[in-house]
Design an enzyme around this catalytic site. Sequence first.
Site, PDB file in Angstrom:
ATOM      1  N   ASN A 157      46.436  47.741  64.238  1.00 45.21           N
ATOM      2  CA  ASN A 157      48.508  47.856  64.014  1.00 45.21           C
ATOM      3  C   ASN A 157      48.731  49.534  62.607  1.00 45.21           C
ATOM      4  OD1 ASN A 157      46.834  46.806  61.167  1.00 45.21           O
ATOM      5  ND2 ASN A 157      48.925  46.210  60.809  1.00 45.21           N
ATOM      6  N   PRO A 181      36.415  52.573  64.610  1.00 44.15           N
ATOM      7  CA  PRO A 181      37.863  52.502  64.879  1.00 44.15           C
ATOM      8  C   PRO A 181      39.053  51.492  65.855  1.00 44.15           C
ATOM      9  CG  PRO A 181      37.677  54.155  66.209  1.00 44.15           C
ATOM     10  CD  PRO A 181      36.127  54.392  65.846  1.00 44.15           C
ATOM     11  N   ALA A 182      39.211  50.302  66.041  1.00 46.56           N
ATOM     12  CA  ALA A 182      39.771  49.334  66.796  1.00 46.56           C
ATOM     13  C   ALA A 182      39.610  50.066  67.997  1.00 46.56           C
ATOM     14  CB  ALA A 182      41.301  48.800  66.111  1.00 46.56           C
ATOM     15  N   GLY A 234      41.674  43.984  58.326  1.00 47.36           N
ATOM     16  CA  GLY A 234      41.811  43.370  59.380  1.00 47.36           C
ATOM     17  C   GLY A 234      42.076  41.816  59.184  1.00 47.36           C
ATOM     18  N   SER A 235      40.868  40.591  59.647  1.00 50.71           N
ATOM     19  CA  SER A 235      41.028  39.276  59.742  1.00 50.71           C
ATOM     20  C   SER A 235      40.674  38.818  58.638  1.00 50.71           C
ATOM     21  CB  SER A 235      41.375  38.896  61.119  1.00 50.71           C
ATOM     22  OG  SER A 235      40.158  38.657  60.792  1.00 50.71           O
ATOM     23  N   GLU A 256      40.647  44.394  53.156  1.00 50.29           N
ATOM     24  CA  GLU A 256      41.810  44.301  52.978  1.00 50.29           C
ATOM     25  C   GLU A 256      42.154  43.275  54.076  1.00 50.29           C
ATOM     26  OE1 GLU A 256      45.477  44.417  53.904  1.00 50.29           O
ATOM     27  OE2 GLU A 256      45.320  46.764  54.319  1.00 50.29           O
ATOM     28  N   ARG A 284      59.216  45.772  60.842  1.00 51.64           N
ATOM     29  CA  ARG A 284      58.933  47.654  60.578  1.00 51.64           C
ATOM     30  C   ARG A 284      57.216  47.020  61.636  1.00 51.64           C
ATOM     31  NH1 ARG A 284      54.702  48.691  56.204  1.00 51.64           N
ATOM     32  NH2 ARG A 284      53.424  50.580  56.369  1.00 51.64           N
ATOM     33  N   CYS A 290      49.799  42.883  57.991  1.00 48.34           N
ATOM     34  CA  CYS A 290      49.569  41.936  57.107  1.00 48.34           C
ATOM     35  C   CYS A 290      50.535  42.034  55.721  1.00 48.34           C
ATOM     36  CB  CYS A 290      48.147  42.480  56.520  1.00 48.34           C
ATOM     37  SG  CYS A 290      47.809  43.852  55.687  1.00 48.34           S
ATOM     38  N   GLU A 387      49.599  33.024  60.147  1.00 53.77           N
ATOM     39  CA  GLU A 387      49.869  34.814  60.558  1.00 53.77           C
ATOM     40  C   GLU A 387      50.542  35.434  61.638  1.00 53.77           C
ATOM     41  OE1 GLU A 387      46.990  37.908  59.705  1.00 53.77           O
ATOM     42  OE2 GLU A 387      48.277  39.052  58.286  1.00 53.77           O
ATOM     43  N   SER A 447      54.893  49.766  50.246  1.00 51.76           N
ATOM     44  CA  SER A 447      53.492  50.528  51.027  1.00 51.76           C
ATOM     45  C   SER A 447      53.706  51.706  50.494  1.00 51.76           C
ATOM     46  CB  SER A 447      53.727  50.230  52.010  1.00 51.76           C
ATOM     47  OG  SER A 447      52.704  48.796  53.179  1.00 51.76           O
TER      48      SER A 447
HETATM   49  C1  SIN Z   1      48.715  46.591  57.266  1.00 51.98           C
HETATM   50  O1  SIN Z   1      48.911  46.197  57.985  1.00 51.98           O
HETATM   51  O2  SIN Z   1      47.675  46.413  57.397  1.00 51.98           O
HETATM   52  C2  SIN Z   1      48.883  47.547  56.269  1.00 51.98           C
HETATM   53  C3  SIN Z   1      50.379  47.702  55.857  1.00 51.98           C
HETATM   54  C4  SIN Z   1      51.149  48.851  54.886  1.00 51.98           C
HETATM   55  O3  SIN Z   1      49.776  49.426  54.868  1.00 51.98           O
HETATM   56  O4  SIN Z   1      51.676  49.214  55.167  1.00 51.98           O
END
Ligand code: SIN
Length: 485
Positions: A157, A181-182, A234-235, A256, A284, A290, A387, A447
């Site tokens: 994302n 990386p993803a 991630g999840s 996170e 955004r 997340c 989510e 952020s």
């Molecule tokens: C995230 O969605 O994992 C992070 C978003 C952010 O850093 O603002």
Amino acid sequence: MSSELIDRVPKQIFLAGRWRDAADGSRFAVQDPGNEQQLCEVADAQDADAREAIEAAVAAQEEWGATPPRERGEILRRAWQLMTDRADDIARLMTLEMGKSVEESKAEVTYAAEFFRWFSEEAVRVEGRYGRNPAGTGRMIVTKRPVGPCVLITPWNFPLAMGTRKLGPAIAAGCTMIVKPAQLTPLSMLNLAALLQEAGLPDGVLSVLPTTSASRVVSPALEDPRIRKMSFTGSTEVGRKLVEQCAPNLQRMSMELGGNAPFLVFEDASLDDAVSGAITAKMRNNGESCVAANRFHVHSSIAEEFVRRLTDEMSALKVGHGTEDGVKVGPLISADQRDKVVELVDDALSRGARATTGGKPVDGEGFFYAPTVLTDVPPDARILHEEVFGPVAPVTTFDTEDEALRLADDTEFGLVAYLFTRDLDRAIRVGERVSTGMVGINTGMVSNAAAPFGGVKQSGFGREGGDEGIEEYLDVKYLALGLKE
Ligand code: SIN
């Protein structure tokens, strides 16, 4: 223009300062989610590649950890400069593989580069202490040292910023890194690896292994006791499995994970601020964040007006391929992600919710979903508990502050909450009581590279960014010094 950009990005594995194919030569396709067309193929790392990357990270650790902090800071500073100079191309590349509008991608490039600038300044501020022990029989020296080789797992994302938020402190602290990386967005990270090499990052300090199988690359690393740290964005579901995998070797972890952010609008809020904050917090990154506001709880006396104004704003957002002029909302990352949004909205509608705008996917090529506002959402609708990761704003009402807090905390997650009020006492009271790691007060954006980003409960642990961010990559070392006075 787009194909030229893609041509310039390395598409191989980056290992020990060299670009090379996967051990078995295999490759996988990267797709543009805005038109479902293949952009290119990249090397598909195998376990043999992972093992080689582990050896490279272990071999480089001692020398890299001993590099003067200023030197590490200067590499980050040069990387910040290069990212800033090339922001337009980096942003366009990100849009092609991830979908978000170029405007959004540019904002991410700035955000991502700021982590390098911030940690270039932190590299030289790792402090310890020196003191007399309480019995007066000696001295206590407390110092910090790099935790050691790390595995960093980054999401699709924010393919760049979630990378720099991990790489920045790891480089500043003197840790070597293996990055996975993803699968959906490897190009931004490969491009970043080339940029870091240009900024002077020594060979072996960083390996980047794009792959179709996360476990193929991550498991050998976590099974190796020489790897000392894992950081994951991630999840929650995947995070739990990684925590189990780190248990045998007790690797340090930063997690996170998922969110379900409540957005509270009290009766005394400025509606102008609340609606513009709602657009930021919800839209955004197409809602694929997340920290996206997942559900809106609005005081019943202003709910109708809030919904009307939010509906006007949401329906005016231009949806389209992220590279088109004026587009604000790009495609979702994949058909699966779009279908998950369809499922959640359909569930809410079937339970009596009403869409004041949107409520369905957009026909045609690409994984688009229309910006949506839902009202009359019943408490048992899945969308209030899961989510969403899409451009959908479900709205419910409350009558008292206690009820607002109860609704806000009615979730297993605890990443961020937003609240809008003009009453300072209430802002502090609710802000301190709500069970989240972060709170946005009269703002839809928390952020910031200088802030400690992270959650509580099932949203994970550890903090990224801020003064706290580098601590995740440092071990405390205490030297006891006996002294005859
Ligand atoms: C995230 O969605 O994992 C992070 C978003 C952010 O850093 O603002």
